[in-house]
Design an enzyme around this catalytic site. Structure first.
Site, PDB file in Angstrom:
ATOM      1  N   LYS A 151       0.818  -1.213   0.000  1.00 40.57           N
ATOM      2  CA  LYS A 151       0.000   0.000   0.000  1.00 40.57           C
ATOM      3  C   LYS A 151       0.849   1.259   0.000  1.00 40.57           C
ATOM      4  O   LYS A 151       0.497   2.261  -0.613  1.00 40.57           O
ATOM      5  CB  LYS A 151      -0.935   0.032   1.212  1.00 40.57           C
ATOM      6  CG  LYS A 151      -2.182  -0.801   1.027  1.00 40.57           C
ATOM      7  CD  LYS A 151      -3.251  -0.293   1.974  1.00 40.57           C
ATOM      8  CE  LYS A 151      -4.541  -1.073   1.825  1.00 40.57           C
ATOM      9  NZ  LYS A 151      -5.554  -0.638   2.797  1.00 40.57           N
ATOM     10  N   LYS A 172     -11.105  -3.977  -4.888  1.00 41.36           N
ATOM     11  CA  LYS A 172     -11.867  -2.755  -5.171  1.00 41.36           C
ATOM     12  C   LYS A 172     -10.957  -1.641  -5.673  1.00 41.36           C
ATOM     13  O   LYS A 172     -11.426  -0.676  -6.266  1.00 41.36           O
ATOM     14  CB  LYS A 172     -12.674  -2.306  -3.944  1.00 41.36           C
ATOM     15  CG  LYS A 172     -11.897  -2.155  -2.658  1.00 41.36           C
ATOM     16  CD  LYS A 172     -12.842  -2.016  -1.454  1.00 41.36           C
ATOM     17  CE  LYS A 172     -12.204  -2.541  -0.185  1.00 41.36           C
ATOM     18  NZ  LYS A 172     -13.134  -2.880   0.875  1.00 41.36           N
ATOM     19  N   LYS A 179      -5.127 -10.508  -7.195  1.00 39.57           N
ATOM     20  CA  LYS A 179      -6.342 -10.629  -6.386  1.00 39.57           C
ATOM     21  C   LYS A 179      -7.453  -9.716  -6.920  1.00 39.57           C
ATOM     22  O   LYS A 179      -7.158  -8.599  -7.362  1.00 39.57           O
ATOM     23  CB  LYS A 179      -5.970 -10.208  -4.961  1.00 39.57           C
ATOM     24  CG  LYS A 179      -6.996 -10.431  -3.910  1.00 39.57           C
ATOM     25  CD  LYS A 179      -6.510  -9.907  -2.567  1.00 39.57           C
ATOM     26  CE  LYS A 179      -6.541  -8.380  -2.493  1.00 39.57           C
ATOM     27  NZ  LYS A 179      -6.406  -7.810  -1.165  1.00 39.57           N
TER      28      LYS A 179
HETATM   29  P1  TYM Z   1     -10.706  -5.701   3.523  1.00 37.08           P
HETATM   30  O1  TYM Z   1     -11.671  -4.615   3.810  1.00 37.08           O
HETATM   31  O2  TYM Z   1      -9.637  -5.468   2.521  1.00 37.08           O
HETATM   32  O3  TYM Z   1     -11.475  -7.013   3.070  1.00 37.08           O
HETATM   33  C1  TYM Z   1     -12.556  -7.544   3.832  1.00 37.08           C
HETATM   34  C2  TYM Z   1     -12.559  -9.054   3.771  1.00 37.08           C
HETATM   35  O4  TYM Z   1     -12.684  -9.513   2.416  1.00 37.08           O
HETATM   36  C3  TYM Z   1     -11.644 -10.423   2.120  1.00 37.08           C
HETATM   37  N1  TYM Z   1     -11.270 -10.275   0.705  1.00 37.08           N
HETATM   38  C4  TYM Z   1     -11.186 -11.300  -0.141  1.00 37.08           C
HETATM   39  N2  TYM Z   1     -11.397 -12.619   0.013  1.00 37.08           N
HETATM   40  C5  TYM Z   1     -11.237 -13.414  -1.072  1.00 37.08           C
HETATM   41  N3  TYM Z   1     -10.848 -12.945  -2.280  1.00 37.08           N
HETATM   42  C6  TYM Z   1     -10.610 -11.634  -2.485  1.00 37.08           C
HETATM   43  N4  TYM Z   1     -10.256 -11.177  -3.685  1.00 37.08           N
HETATM   44  C7  TYM Z   1     -10.784 -10.739  -1.387  1.00 37.08           C
HETATM   45  N5  TYM Z   1     -10.641  -9.395  -1.229  1.00 37.08           N
HETATM   46  C8  TYM Z   1     -10.941  -9.134   0.061  1.00 37.08           C
HETATM   47  C9  TYM Z   1     -10.506 -10.029   3.037  1.00 37.08           C
HETATM   48  O5  TYM Z   1      -9.596 -11.098   3.214  1.00 37.08           O
HETATM   49  C10 TYM Z   1     -11.246  -9.687   4.285  1.00 37.08           C
HETATM   50  O6  TYM Z   1     -11.564 -10.845   5.036  1.00 37.08           O
HETATM   51  N6  TYM Z   1      -7.583  -5.538   7.422  1.00 37.08           N
HETATM   52  C11 TYM Z   1      -8.902  -5.992   6.992  1.00 37.08           C
HETATM   53  C12 TYM Z   1     -10.049  -5.421   7.815  1.00 37.08           C
HETATM   54  C13 TYM Z   1      -9.942  -5.654   9.281  1.00 37.08           C
HETATM   55  C14 TYM Z   1     -10.134  -6.890   9.955  1.00 37.08           C
HETATM   56  C15 TYM Z   1      -9.980  -6.589  11.338  1.00 37.08           C
HETATM   57  C16 TYM Z   1     -10.412  -8.172   9.523  1.00 37.08           C
HETATM   58  C17 TYM Z   1      -9.678  -4.721  10.227  1.00 37.08           C
HETATM   59  N7  TYM Z   1      -9.707  -5.269  11.474  1.00 37.08           N
HETATM   60  C18 TYM Z   1     -10.089  -7.590  12.313  1.00 37.08           C
HETATM   61  C19 TYM Z   1     -10.534  -9.174  10.505  1.00 37.08           C
HETATM   62  C20 TYM Z   1     -10.378  -8.875  11.859  1.00 37.08           C
HETATM   63  C21 TYM Z   1      -9.103  -5.555   5.541  1.00 37.08           C
HETATM   64  O7  TYM Z   1      -8.531  -4.621   5.085  1.00 37.08           O
HETATM   65  O8  TYM Z   1     -10.061  -6.238   4.889  1.00 37.08           O
END
Ligand code: TYM
Length: 343
Positions: free
Chosen positions: A123, A209, A206
């Site tokens: 990032k 968004k 991957k």
């Molecule tokens: P974020 O917002 O990027 O994504 C949310 C969830 O979606 C999953 N995900 C995917 N799974 C499969 N294939 C993909 N292409 C794909 N893109 C996204 C992510 O693995 C995630 O589960 N850091 C985290 C948010 C967070 C969090 C937490 C998660 C903050 N605190 C505590 C768990 C526990 C994030 O940026 O997810």
């Protein structure tokens, strides 16, 4: 959650997970996270789900867009089957205990650990000096999100694995430094056929968004025609589908489409290939498009319906935040007692 997962008997099974309201939801978020969040809730496990708005601002967000995206994400959770009467659903900034515990964890985590986080490197890019301090500390806040509830299981996609390992390291170091068995060593739950949904344009990337190409992803708000057209144009190879999963190992684009089909239809990859093995993509893609439209259209129309009443969404989030705080506040207070804060 999955069988055979061991946690200390001192900690009752509690699921926590979060999603950033930093843009629209993709099929990757739905299959890798939201759908599985609803499944965990439906197993009768205690489930806490959070829209992590404080993580979102680690890169600048337009305030009006952040508000809209937070409500839209809440609508996405509910439309995907997360029931605010059975799960706790709220946005992070309403429960100050996340930020308070994150500060403690900033003092537990080591610079060297944070520097190794691949998501920060990705990032921040080449210009890491110009990244926010919040982006660097992001994983400590994430550990606090989880551990402020003593959560034992965290369902996520594969891209979050390293962050969850860090969460375990932080819990272990805290427990060791203070001679306690206070924080659970959380289990990441990365299961199913869609833990890493790939871009429709490039099977090595991957689905995200933030990809500049809209054709690379299916957005949860795409209409039926858009979904079908993106699947039709998805990159594939010229061969017919194999009849067993091992035949997909060197075919990332084909594997991705079959994985998506399997996850949407709640089947294993082998079950799908038993039916479609030997077919060409010209036949399989319309099947996948029909399935995706059938599964996703009801979700996007329910999201649109919920978005017509933002005050109701806000009320749901406020109630969820009150429930979350009732769990988090005593755990933070015990943490403060352990580390020697006077009250
Ligand atoms: P974020 O917002 O990027 O994504 C949310 C969830 O979606 C999953 N995900 C995917 N799974 C499969 N294939 C993909 N292409 C794909 N893109 C996204 C992510 O693995 C995630 O589960 N850091 C985290 C948010 C967070 C969090 C937490 C998660 C903050 N605190 C505590 C768990 C526990 C994030 O940026 O997810």
């Amino acid at each position: 959650m999955s069988e055979g997962v061991q946690t200390s008997p001192a900690f009752k099974t509690r699921v926590f997970s979060g999603i950033q309201p930093s843009g629209g939801l993709t099929l990757g978020n739905y299959l890798g996270a939201l759908k599985r969040f609803a499944d965990a809730q439906n197993q009768g496990i205690e489930t806490i789900y959070c829209m992590v708005d404080m993580h979102a601002i680690t890169v600048w967000q337009d305030p009006a867009a952040l508000r809209r995206q937070t409500r839209e994400l809440a609508a996405g959770f509910i439309a995907s089957g997360v029931d605010p009467n059975r799960s706790i659903l709220f946005n992070q900034s309403q429960v100050a205990e996340h930020a308070q515990l994150a500060w403690v964890f900033n003092c537990v985590a080591r610079m060297g650990w944070m520097k190794r986080m691949t998501q920060f490197k990705d990032k921040a890019g080449k210009n890491a000096e110009n990244a926010s301090l919040g982006l660097f500390g992001y994983p400590a806040l994430m550990a606090a999100d989880i551990l402020v509830y003593h959560a034992t299981h965290v369902p996520v996609g594969e891209d979050q694995k390293q962050h969850l390992e860090l969460t375990r390291d932080i819990a272990t170091k805290f427990n060791h430094d203070y001679g306690v068995d206070f924080f659970p060593i959380t289990e990441p739950v990365i299961e199913g056929t869609a833990t890493r949904v790939m871009s429709l344009r490039d099977g090595s990337k991957k689905m995200s968004k933030s990809d500049p190409s809209d054709a690379s992803r299916i957005n949860m708000t795409d209409d039926a025609e858009t979904i079908a057209s993106k699947i039709r144009k998805a990159r594939t190879d010229p061969d017919a589908l194999p009849s067993e999963a091992k035949g997909l190992s060197e075919r990332p684009e084909a594997r991705n489409l079959v994985n998506i089909y399997a996850a949407l239809s709640d089947q294993t990859v082998d079950e799908v290939l038993r039916d479609v093995g030997g077919r060409q993509f010209s036949e399989f893609k319309p099947m996948l498009a029909d399935l995706a439209v059938a599964k996703l259209s009801p979700i996007s129309s329910e999201m649109a319906r919920l978005m017509q009443n933002p005050t109701e969404i806000d009320a749901i989030l406020r109630k969820g935040a009150d429930q979350a705080r009732a769990i988090a506040a005593p755990i933070l207070q015990q943490t403060y007692d352990i580390i020697g804060m006077v009250r």
